[in-house]
Design an enzyme around this catalytic site. Structure first.
Site, PDB file in Angstrom:
ATOM      1  N   ARG A  77       0.831  -1.205   0.000  1.00 10.81           N
ATOM      2  CA  ARG A  77       0.000   0.000   0.000  1.00 10.81           C
ATOM      3  C   ARG A  77       0.866   1.255   0.000  1.00 10.81           C
ATOM      4  NH1 ARG A  77      -3.094  -0.770   4.640  1.00 10.81           N
ATOM      5  NH2 ARG A  77      -4.750  -1.941   3.607  1.00 10.81           N
ATOM      6  N   SER A  88       2.352   0.936  -4.191  1.00 10.96           N
ATOM      7  CA  SER A  88       1.602   0.745  -5.425  1.00 10.96           C
ATOM      8  C   SER A  88       0.689   1.913  -5.791  1.00 10.96           C
ATOM      9  CB  SER A  88       0.801  -0.558  -5.336  1.00 10.96           C
ATOM     10  OG  SER A  88      -0.028  -0.552  -4.187  1.00 10.96           O
ATOM     11  N   VAL A 135      -9.497   0.581  -4.454  1.00  9.52           N
ATOM     12  CA  VAL A 135      -8.783  -0.676  -4.248  1.00  9.52           C
ATOM     13  C   VAL A 135      -7.760  -0.574  -3.121  1.00  9.52           C
ATOM     14  CG1 VAL A 135      -9.108  -1.323  -6.650  1.00  9.52           C
ATOM     15  CG2 VAL A 135      -7.026  -0.144  -5.988  1.00  9.52           C
ATOM     16  N   GLU A 136      -7.267  -1.733  -2.684  1.00  9.98           N
ATOM     17  CA  GLU A 136      -6.312  -1.859  -1.578  1.00  9.98           C
ATOM     18  C   GLU A 136      -6.807  -1.153  -0.316  1.00  9.98           C
ATOM     19  OE1 GLU A 136      -2.159  -1.522  -2.016  1.00  9.98           O
ATOM     20  OE2 GLU A 136      -2.121  -2.308  -4.045  1.00  9.98           O
ATOM     21  N   GLY A 137      -8.085  -1.332  -0.026  1.00 11.80           N
ATOM     22  CA  GLY A 137      -8.702  -0.689   1.132  1.00 11.80           C
ATOM     23  C   GLY A 137      -9.417   0.568   0.698  1.00 11.80           C
TER      24      GLY A 137
END
Length: 829
Positions: A379, A382, A501-503
């Protein structure tokens, strides 16, 4: 009497900040009372009363047996009773990863030397060569328009290049055939790819962030590493990781996918394993993956593994070949024209051997902790890197367009309304890139920054959304017409992907940044919780006593710092000696707001208790304060790392002023919504006795930022450093940059011709770039301009005309012919 009372106030503030122990307080109180009796004439009765009010409580704290009996033991019992129950997944989330600069900001007195002494992030010679060659070559094989409209993916040629040149193994060590690049290099690559083609950035990003390679490196068995890592590095295996389920999105810890421990048959042998049923979605690279990383919850109803009778063994991660019987790869999702490979995967009663668990048997049930720690690093790299990449494209393109595009006979970049949008873009980009660099530096320093990674992901993507929207305002009609000429539309369409995305950002802001950070970064809360859960009561009391009174000392120290900073309008907190003079006031501002944040956090935890985690608006604002202080720290560190370039100061000032104002507004938002109104008023008077001190960037600063964005030179190049610059044969919007670079020469020609134009012998340079061609011909024929000047003006007119155009298509938008031509070209090559 006045001096005696003043001595009390000054001495108390000093002792609070020095955090001396109770015996020092006792001695100071006795000296103060004695001084009052001897020199201030307070009288015997008043002295006795002060002894009762001050000395006896100080003795209760200073004498350990008294303190244990009268204070620590009763408070511990209350604490144990009211402490909210914490699930194992919550505990794993809190304990996962490491703290870094976030803990310093939570301290109320950040140690700047620790940050400023860190070496600036830098690529090695090998990394720089890869960045300048292979990454550049990959960008030359594709464009965002072709990826989205023709291939709906990377082209076969680009995919092959990615596999053959090690892009999928950047984080894998060299002994396994990987590149073993740094986190900063990983970030640089993703940023550059994202500035040109989002599908390429995401396709390379996922295998190098949260994926099987990361999990294998951290937790895999030697046999798993030896088998999979060389194949992943060589591109022989395409990995994906399946975590999100339809009924467990943000609450990934509640995944319903179950693996039942059983005896089954694999490869002709009976063995212990799992029979798994899963249904996952939103899985990046799933449609093209050859190996599936799967998160599932292990159930052991027959107690084949559990030694204590436990049935639910917890979340576990395994690697499964996608050609394994029962694995179903679904059809593709279509995430807002980003066209990267993404889709569902499922399986029903699929048997896998026990040794397919990442890390083997001892890692069964440890999957959530593994994921949280890997998520922290991924996180941090990216999403911030990809968002900065397309933001650099937006800033470079929009600033060139604003400087070159004329309306009402002047460049639109000179209008104050455009200044506001450009400043919003430039200031935010400077800050976003600073955050990206500092977060990558943390990972390279060996940290697994769980809170910092959440801050980076949330605030870089949110500011990226602001930046892209501002860019669309600058481009106007050109920004809303799709085609190869439009460099901003795809970023505008795909921005919600980065937010989600990713949380998802709502979850990240409201639950993770402060919910995790308050416990993890606070110097004493986690210690108090650990002591309360200790089974040995003597040890529990000793540990709790130590943490509790250190915590009380911490609160009083931040109270003193906050009050003194407020009363001196922020001038009292000292700036580090290494700080540049022009930015010392910003270092002091961070120190001040750090103390305010620490005090406000402790008071909030005391007032709300365990219910604070359900007061998401309050915890979200508290997280915003911590986040904005991290953003300011990133900007200050970047300015140092860049060598303190004076021409970048407008960006620095804009970014810091904006972040400090947002931190201040978050503070006021907490206080405005505090349930205890008298306490809220008191805290506001302590923190901001003379009103809110931090203002948004001024109009003058906006204009200064906008002007340097539209000026060719080192400052503009630093702002957009590392992005891909396509040639005109690859992307039509490259003509805008060519026109922009000619503006100084065009202005010089106009300045030379000004007397002739004013005399009426030569018409002014036309606004229309098409009409300019006729003007150039006439001026050249009359000898008013040289041949070199004629060429400059013709190039400017041609480049500018192409850059302001928008694309058009057949009535039915038939792109099949374009796809067929592209295929033919590839076959011929």
């Amino acid at each position: 009497m006045f001096y005696w009372i003043a001595a009390l106030l000054v001495g108390a503030m000093a002792l609070m900040q020095l955090r001396v122990n109770a015996w020092f307080w006792l001695l100071a109180i006795l000296l103060w009372i004695g001084g009052g009796f001897r020199f201030a004439g307070i009288g015997l009765l008043a002295a006795i009363l002060l002894v009762l009010l001050l000395v006896i409580p100080a003795l209760m704290v200073a004498v350990k047996p008294l303190r244990y009996a009268l204070l620590s033991r009763p408070i511990l019992k209350i604490f144990q009773r009211i402490l909210p129950r914490m699930s194992q997944t919550e505990r794993d989330a809190i304990e996962a990863g490491t703290t870094w600069w976030d803990a310093e900001l939570f301290s109320g007195k950040p140690a700047w030397d620790k940050l400023l002494q860190l070496a600036a992030p830098k690529l090695t010679a090998e990394e720089q060569a890869f960045f300048d060659n292979e990454v550049e070559q990959l960008c030359g094989l594709m464009s965002d328009w072709e990826s989205t409209e023709i291939w709906q993916d990377l082209s076969p040629q680009a995919w092959q290049f990615v596999k053959e040149n090690g892009f999928l193994g950047m984080i894998i060590p060299k002994r396994y055939g990987g590149k073993e690049f740094s986190a900063y290099m990983h970030s640089q690559v993703i940023m550059k790819l994202s500035s040109h083609c989002s599908a390429a950035a995401i396709s390379v990003m996922v295998p190098n962030s949260l994926g099987p390679a990361e999990l294998l490196l951290q937790y895999g068995t030697e046999a798993q590493k030896d088998y999979f890592l060389p194949r992943l590095a060589a591109g022989e295996e395409i990995p994906c990781f399946a975590l999100t389920s339809p009924y467990a999105g943000s609450d990934a810890a509640a995944i319903p996918d179950i693996g039942v421990v059983c005896v089954g048959s694999y490869d002709g042998q009976e063995m212990l394993g799992f029979r798994i049923t899963w249904d996952k979605r939103y899985i990046t690279l799933a449609p093209v993956a050859t190996v599936l990383g799967l998160a599932f919850r292990v159930q052991d109803p027959d107690r084949l593994l559990a030694v204590d009778g436990t049935v639910d063994l917890g979340i576990t991660c395994a690697l499964i070949p996608v050609n394994h019987p029962g694995v179903v790869t679904g059809r593709r999702h279509w995430p807002l024209n980003a066209v990267f490979q993404n889709g569902p995967t499922s399986g029903k009663d699929v048997f896998i051997p026990l040794d397919w668990v990442i890390g083997g048997r001892e890692r069964i049930g440890k999957g959530w902790r593994m994921l949280m720690e890997c998520l922290a690093a991924g996180r941090a790299i990216s999403l911030p890197s990809s968002t900065v990449g397309f933001s650099k494209l937006a800033v470079r393109g929009a600033s060139a367009y604003a400087a070159m595009r004329h309306q009402f006979r002047i460049p639109i970049g000179k209008f104050e309304g455009i200044h506001e949008m450009l400043a919003r873009m430039g200031g935010n980009l400077y800050l976003m890139d600073a955050v990206r660099r500092l977060s990558a530096l943390a990972v390279d320093a060996g940290e697994k920054p769980s809170v910092i990674s959440a801050i980076s992901k949330y605030h870089v993507t949110e500011r990226g959304r602001i930046l892209i929207n501002a860019g669309m305002d600058v481009l106007g009609g050109k920004g809303i017409c799709m085609g190869p000429n439009n460099f901003l539309a795809r970023s505008y369409q795909q921005m919600p992907i980065a937010i989600t995305v990713e949380g998802a950002n709502i979850l990240t802001r409201c639950l993770i940044i402060f919910g995790q950070g308050a416990i993890r970064c606070h110097p004493y809360v986690l210690k108090e919780m650990a002591a309360a859960g200790e089974t040995d009561q003597d040890k529990a009391l000793a540990d709790f006593d130590r943490a509790l009174f250190a915590h009380i000392s911490f609160v009083f120290a931040n109270f003193s710092r906050t009050l003194m900073a407020g009363l001196t309008s922020g001038s009292l907190p000292s700036a580090p000696r290494a700080a540049p003079p022009e930015l010392r006031h910003f270092y002091r501002a961070v120190n001040r707001m750090s103390a305010v944040f620490a005090l406000l956090s402790d008071v909030s935890m005391f007032v709300f208790g365990g219910s604070l985690k359900f007061r998401e608006r309050i915890s979200g604002r508290l997280g915003d304060i911590l986040s904005q202080l991290y953003l300011v720290s990133s900007v200050l560190k970047r300015y140092e790392d860049d060598g303190r370039p004076q021409e970048d100061l407008p960006y620095v000032h804009w970014a810091i002023q904006d972040a400090l104002h947002q931190a201040q507004e978050a503070c006021l938002g907490v206080l405005d919504n505090f349930p205890n109104r008298p306490l809220a008023v008191l805290l506001r008077l302590i923190a901001f006795p003379f009103g809110a001190p931090y203002k948004l960037p001024s109009d003058a600063l906006d204009s200064k930022v906008a002007r340097i964005m539209q000026t060719s030179g080192d400052s503009r190049d630093r702002l957009t450093a590392g992005m891909y610059m396509p040639g005109t044969e690859q992307s039509p919007h490259a003509f805008g940059e060519l026109a922009f670079q000619l503006i100084p020469q065009v202005n010089a020609i106009e300045a030379r011709l000004k007397p002739t134009i004013q005399a009426g012998t030569l018409a002014p340079l036309p606004q229309s770039l098409i009409e300019m061609q006729h003007w150039i011909t006439a001026a050249a024929a009359s000898g008013e301009i040289t041949e070199q000047e004629r060429q400059v003006l013709q190039d400017f007119a041609r480049y500018g005309d192409i850059s302001v155009q928008v694309d058009d298509f057949p009535q039915d938008f038939d792109l099949l012919e374009s796809a067929q031509k592209r295929m033919q070209a590839l076959q011929q090559s």
